[in-house]
Design a protein around this motif. Structure first.
Motif, PDB file in Angstrom:
ATOM      1  N   LEU A   9       0.841  -1.197   0.000  1.00 22.77           N
ATOM      2  CA  LEU A   9       0.000   0.000   0.000  1.00 22.77           C
ATOM      3  C   LEU A   9       0.874   1.244   0.000  1.00 22.77           C
ATOM      4  N   VAL A  10       0.587   2.149  -0.934  1.00 24.21           N
ATOM      5  CA  VAL A  10       1.290   3.423  -1.029  1.00 24.21           C
ATOM      6  C   VAL A  10       0.401   4.498  -0.411  1.00 24.21           C
ATOM      7  N   SER A  11       0.920   5.242   0.520  1.00 28.73           N
ATOM      8  CA  SER A  11       0.186   6.357   1.123  1.00 28.73           C
ATOM      9  C   SER A  11       1.095   7.581   1.116  1.00 28.73           C
ATOM     10  N   ALA A  12       0.482   8.764   1.127  1.00 24.92           N
ATOM     11  CA  ALA A  12       1.297   9.981   1.038  1.00 24.92           C
ATOM     12  C   ALA A  12       0.512  11.186   1.534  1.00 24.92           C
ATOM     13  N   THR A  13       1.261  12.229   1.864  1.00 21.96           N
ATOM     14  CA  THR A  13       0.678  13.548   2.142  1.00 21.96           C
ATOM     15  C   THR A  13       1.334  14.551   1.203  1.00 21.96           C
ATOM     16  N   LEU A  14       0.593  15.607   0.895  1.00 25.86           N
ATOM     17  CA  LEU A  14       1.097  16.650  -0.020  1.00 25.86           C
ATOM     18  C   LEU A  14       0.751  18.015   0.549  1.00 25.86           C
ATOM     19  N   ALA A  15       1.719  18.920   0.512  1.00 20.77           N
ATOM     20  CA  ALA A  15       1.499  20.302   0.968  1.00 20.77           C
ATOM     21  C   ALA A  15       1.994  21.257  -0.107  1.00 20.77           C
ATOM     22  N   VAL A  57       6.085  22.333  -3.726  1.00 15.76           N
ATOM     23  CA  VAL A  57       5.248  21.290  -3.157  1.00 15.76           C
ATOM     24  C   VAL A  57       6.118  20.361  -2.330  1.00 15.76           C
ATOM     25  N   SER A  58       5.596  19.949  -1.164  1.00 11.01           N
ATOM     26  CA  SER A  58       6.278  18.986  -0.303  1.00 11.01           C
ATOM     27  C   SER A  58       5.446  17.707  -0.263  1.00 11.01           C
ATOM     28  N   ILE A  59       6.102  16.579  -0.455  1.00 15.56           N
ATOM     29  CA  ILE A  59       5.410  15.284  -0.512  1.00 15.56           C
ATOM     30  C   ILE A  59       6.148  14.299   0.388  1.00 15.56           C
ATOM     31  N   ARG A  60       5.398  13.585   1.209  1.00 19.05           N
ATOM     32  CA  ARG A  60       5.961  12.458   1.956  1.00 19.05           C
ATOM     33  C   ARG A  60       5.246  11.203   1.480  1.00 19.05           C
ATOM     34  N   VAL A  61       6.008  10.182   1.123  1.00 24.17           N
ATOM     35  CA  VAL A  61       5.449   8.942   0.587  1.00 24.17           C
ATOM     36  C   VAL A  61       5.898   7.773   1.461  1.00 24.17           C
ATOM     37  N   ASP A  62       4.951   6.887   1.817  1.00 26.79           N
ATOM     38  CA  ASP A  62       5.242   5.661   2.563  1.00 26.79           C
ATOM     39  C   ASP A  62       4.817   4.454   1.749  1.00 26.79           C
ATOM     40  N   LEU A  63       5.605   3.380   1.807  1.00 25.40           N
ATOM     41  CA  LEU A  63       5.245   2.094   1.214  1.00 25.40           C
ATOM     42  C   LEU A  63       5.189   1.067   2.324  1.00 25.40           C
ATOM     43  N   SER A  64       4.020   0.463   2.524  1.00 28.76           N
ATOM     44  CA  SER A  64       3.816  -0.495   3.618  1.00 28.76           C
ATOM     45  C   SER A  64       3.488  -1.873   3.064  1.00 28.76           C
ATOM     46  N   ASP A  65       3.897  -2.884   3.804  1.00 26.32           N
ATOM     47  CA  ASP A  65       3.520  -4.267   3.508  1.00 26.32           C
ATOM     48  C   ASP A  65       2.290  -4.579   4.350  1.00 26.32           C
ATOM     49  N   ALA A  66       1.129  -4.649   3.712  1.00 25.17           N
ATOM     50  CA  ALA A  66      -0.129  -4.845   4.446  1.00 25.17           C
ATOM     51  C   ALA A  66      -0.198  -6.215   5.079  1.00 25.17           C
ATOM     52  N   GLU A 119       2.387  -8.064   6.339  1.00 25.81           N
ATOM     53  CA  GLU A 119       3.255  -8.192   7.503  1.00 25.81           C
ATOM     54  C   GLU A 119       3.160  -7.008   8.444  1.00 25.81           C
ATOM     55  N   GLY A 120       2.468  -5.945   8.012  1.00 29.12           N
ATOM     56  CA  GLY A 120       2.273  -4.791   8.873  1.00 29.12           C
ATOM     57  C   GLY A 120       3.538  -4.011   9.145  1.00 29.12           C
ATOM     58  N   VAL A 121       4.414  -3.887   8.145  1.00 29.25           N
ATOM     59  CA  VAL A 121       5.680  -3.169   8.344  1.00 29.25           C
ATOM     60  C   VAL A 121       5.837  -2.099   7.269  1.00 29.25           C
ATOM     61  N   LEU A 122       6.614  -1.065   7.593  1.00 29.35           N
ATOM     62  CA  LEU A 122       6.946  -0.013   6.650  1.00 29.35           C
ATOM     63  C   LEU A 122       8.193  -0.430   5.876  1.00 29.35           C
ATOM     64  N   LEU A 123       8.099  -0.493   4.540  1.00 20.89           N
ATOM     65  CA  LEU A 123       9.227  -0.923   3.722  1.00 20.89           C
ATOM     66  C   LEU A 123      10.113   0.231   3.294  1.00 20.89           C
ATOM     67  N   TRP A 124       9.501   1.380   3.044  1.00 27.26           N
ATOM     68  CA  TRP A 124      10.260   2.496   2.500  1.00 27.26           C
ATOM     69  C   TRP A 124       9.489   3.782   2.750  1.00 27.26           C
ATOM     70  N   ALA A 125      10.205   4.882   2.973  1.00 35.01           N
ATOM     71  CA  ALA A 125       9.584   6.195   3.132  1.00 35.01           C
ATOM     72  C   ALA A 125      10.562   7.252   2.646  1.00 35.01           C
ATOM     73  N   GLU A 126      10.019   8.333   2.111  1.00 36.33           N
ATOM     74  CA  GLU A 126      10.873   9.398   1.596  1.00 36.33           C
ATOM     75  C   GLU A 126      10.102  10.709   1.611  1.00 36.33           C
ATOM     76  N   LYS A 127      10.851  11.830   1.770  1.00 37.85           N
ATOM     77  CA  LYS A 127      10.272  13.164   1.682  1.00 37.85           C
ATOM     78  C   LYS A 127      10.847  13.880   0.464  1.00 37.85           C
ATOM     79  N   TYR A 128       9.982  14.643  -0.221  1.00 38.63           N
ATOM     80  CA  TYR A 128      10.409  15.410  -1.393  1.00 38.63           C
ATOM     81  C   TYR A 128       9.945  16.853  -1.213  1.00 38.63           C
ATOM     82  N   HIS A 129      10.810  17.782  -1.548  1.00 35.69           N
ATOM     83  CA  HIS A 129      10.436  19.203  -1.569  1.00 35.69           C
ATOM     84  C   HIS A 129      10.972  19.768  -2.876  1.00 35.69           C
TER      85      HIS A 129
END
Length: 532
Positions: free
Chosen positions: A199-205, A211-220, A222-232
């Motif tokens: 599952l890919v989830s994100a916020t945008l401002a 524009v600032s974006i934070r993106v998370d990639l989760s393994d639904a 196993e319930g763990v976060l695989l990767w996350a990154e912030k972009y500005h």
């Protein structure tokens, strides 16, 4: 890597398929807390497909295997494929794992293992998820005053589209994922509902021209976060950020399942915020589609092109809308509208011949303008490059039924319906399925499709006339007359005559042109009686 279910499946030993327990001797499928009985030939189909996962079974091979020398029609095979998908869906499995290969046959996309090769499926948290399945949840706008809402909506659609073009990936449709929030409890439940492990989830401002974006990639699973990154970044690098996000997501998933990284998909073109927001606003209007919103969509796409005249995807989208307006009788000058749509799609193909969105649009325009051979050629290219495009798949299936009386086309439409039940064009696909059956002279099945279309789009006149067509083929004049009257209450003018003329023009490309014309003539005569 997929492992065959051993040759033991021929000896009717139980096995697992994508986490579903298959018991051939008991004619039973079990998944979660639900089980489902199936017919012997449906089980024989599943056993056969499971022996060669990821590989094509031609229709002739399956008929020979399942009916063992008995006479069987293409329609009989199409029926048991439909029943198998229905059974898989009943046990909360991925019905889309049974893939239709246009004009050839079927294949099973998934993992198969013998029942004694792994622990009980109920002890595996990952068993219900295809390995490359992903969904992009609605990106949350956290801008002051909600200034980034359209930008967030567009980013959600773009990431879904770009991931869908990545080889091997199965991507949940945007229309289905849009029902869920990344902040909702139970990520595993969301993953199961969307048949998506990741599952890919994100916020945008949005702030001024950045524009600032934070993106998370989760393994639904196993319930763990695989990767996350912030972009500005500044807006002029928006497409570059999208490309970086998709590359990072595909790399993380590929590493998780221990395979070579899929091919990187690139987004071309210059980003323009004003044009982008108009395209996203036009797309949102499809959720409440009708004559007035169709007019607004055309206006917004014209505005977007005035700002960014070289964008081939926007040109293609406008061509599609104009072609649909012609078919829906929502244009005062059909000839001029057809010419404009043709010019737009020609320019789009010249600028971006390899873009699957442009190819899909070209196929849809050709479909609307009664050019099925061109439509099939474009749509086969589009669905090969983006197999997750449910609408292109549905239109391709419709055209195969019309042009070649190929019952495999029904399977493509049903695959689209199973894959994207929340798509804005979901109601239209039932009409495609109905008319596809009618062009193949299957009036009882056409009536079922027409009734489905009425249930999904109760305020649209075409499903009622399609229903009347099916009743006319079945010899039920009274029911046909009633549906014609209901259509006239929804759309004024000589709508029956226009509908029959449109269907007659499509039927000229069908092997059953003469028989179809006879039934449409009966329908017209019935309509004349209804107006007296």
């Amino acid at each position: 890597m997929n492992k065959p279910a051993k040759t033991a499946t021929r000896q009717h030993t139980p096995f697992f398929m994508n986490g579903v327990l298959v018991e051939p001797d008991a004619l039973r499928l079990s998944g979660g807390k639900t089980d489902c009985g199936v017919e012997p030939k449906v089980m024989a189909l599943l056993v056969a497909l499971s022996e060669r996962t990821g590989q094509l079974w031609t229709r002739d091979e399956l008929v020979g295997r399942i009916w063992a020398g008995e006479a069987a029609s293409d329609e009989a095979l199409t029926r048991i494929v439909y029943l198998l998908r229905k059974a898989l869906k009943a046990v909360a499995a991925d019905a889309d794992a049974v893939r239709t290969v246009p004009r050839l046959g079927y294949r099973l996309d998934g993992e198969v293992w013998a029942a004694d090769d792994k622990a009980d499926v109920m002890q595996s948290r990952t068993a219900h998820f295809p390995p490359f399945s992903v969904a992009v949840l609605p990106i949350v706008d956290v801008s002051a005053g909600g200034d980034g809402r359209l930008l967030a909506d567009g980013l959600t659609r773009d990431l879904t589209m770009l991931l869908a073009r990545t080889p091997q990936f199965r991507v949940a449709p945007h229309s289905s994922a849009a029902r869920f929030s990344a902040n909702a409890p139970g990520m595993a439940e969301i993953g199961r509902a969307l048949h998506a492990r990741y599952l890919v989830s994100a916020t945008l401002a949005r702030l001024d021209n950045t524009v600032s974006i934070r993106v998370d990639l989760s393994d639904a699973a196993e319930g763990v976060l695989l990767w996350a990154e912030k972009y500005h970044t500044a807006f002029d690098r928006f497409f570059e950020v999208e490309e970086d996000v998709v590359c990072s997501i595909t790399t993380a998933i590929a590493a998780k399942v221990n395979v070579t990284q899929p091919v990187r998909v690139r987004r071309t073109g210059r980003f323009n915020l004003s044009a982008y927001e108009r395209v996203q606003a036009a797309e949102a209007l499809r959720l409440n589609y009708g004559r007035e919103n169709a007019r607004k969509i055309v206006g917004m796409l014209h505005e977007a092109l005035a700002i960014e005249p070289a964008d081939p995807v926007t040109r293609a989208a406008l061509a599609v809308q104009l072609s649909q307006n012609v078919v829906s009788q929502w244009t005062d000058d059909p000839a001029a509208t057809i010419s404009q749509a043709d010019d737009l799609i020609t320019e789009s193909l010249a600028a971006a011949p390899n873009d699957p969105e442009v190819r899909a649009a070209a196929g849809i325009v050709a479909t609307m303008f009664h050019r099925p051979d061109h439509a099939i050629a474009h749509l086969e290219i589009a669905t090969a490059r983006n197999p997750n495009d449910a609408h292109a798949l549905a239109v391709l299936g419709w055209q195969l039924c019309l042009r070649h009386s190929d019952p495999g086309g029904i399977g493509l439409i049903e695959t689209a319906e199973a894959r994207a039940p929340h798509h804005p064009r979901f109601g239209l696909w039932a009409t495609y399925r109905a008319t596809a059956h009618l062009f193949m002279l299957n009036y009882a099945e056409g009536l079922i499709g027409a009734r489905d279309a009425i249930a999904r789009t109760p305020n649209y006149y075409q499903p009622h006339l399609t229903c009347a067509w099916a009743h006319s083929g079945l010899g039920d004049t009274a029911s046909a007359k009633r549906e014609i009257q209901l259509a006239r209450e929804l759309e004024s003018g000589n709508i029956l005559e226009k509908f029959i003329d449109e269907m007659y023009r499509w039927s000229k490309n069908s092997p059953h042109f003469r028989q179809t014309g006879e039934i449409l003539q009966i329908m017209g005569e019935t309509g004349q009686g209804a107006s007296e």
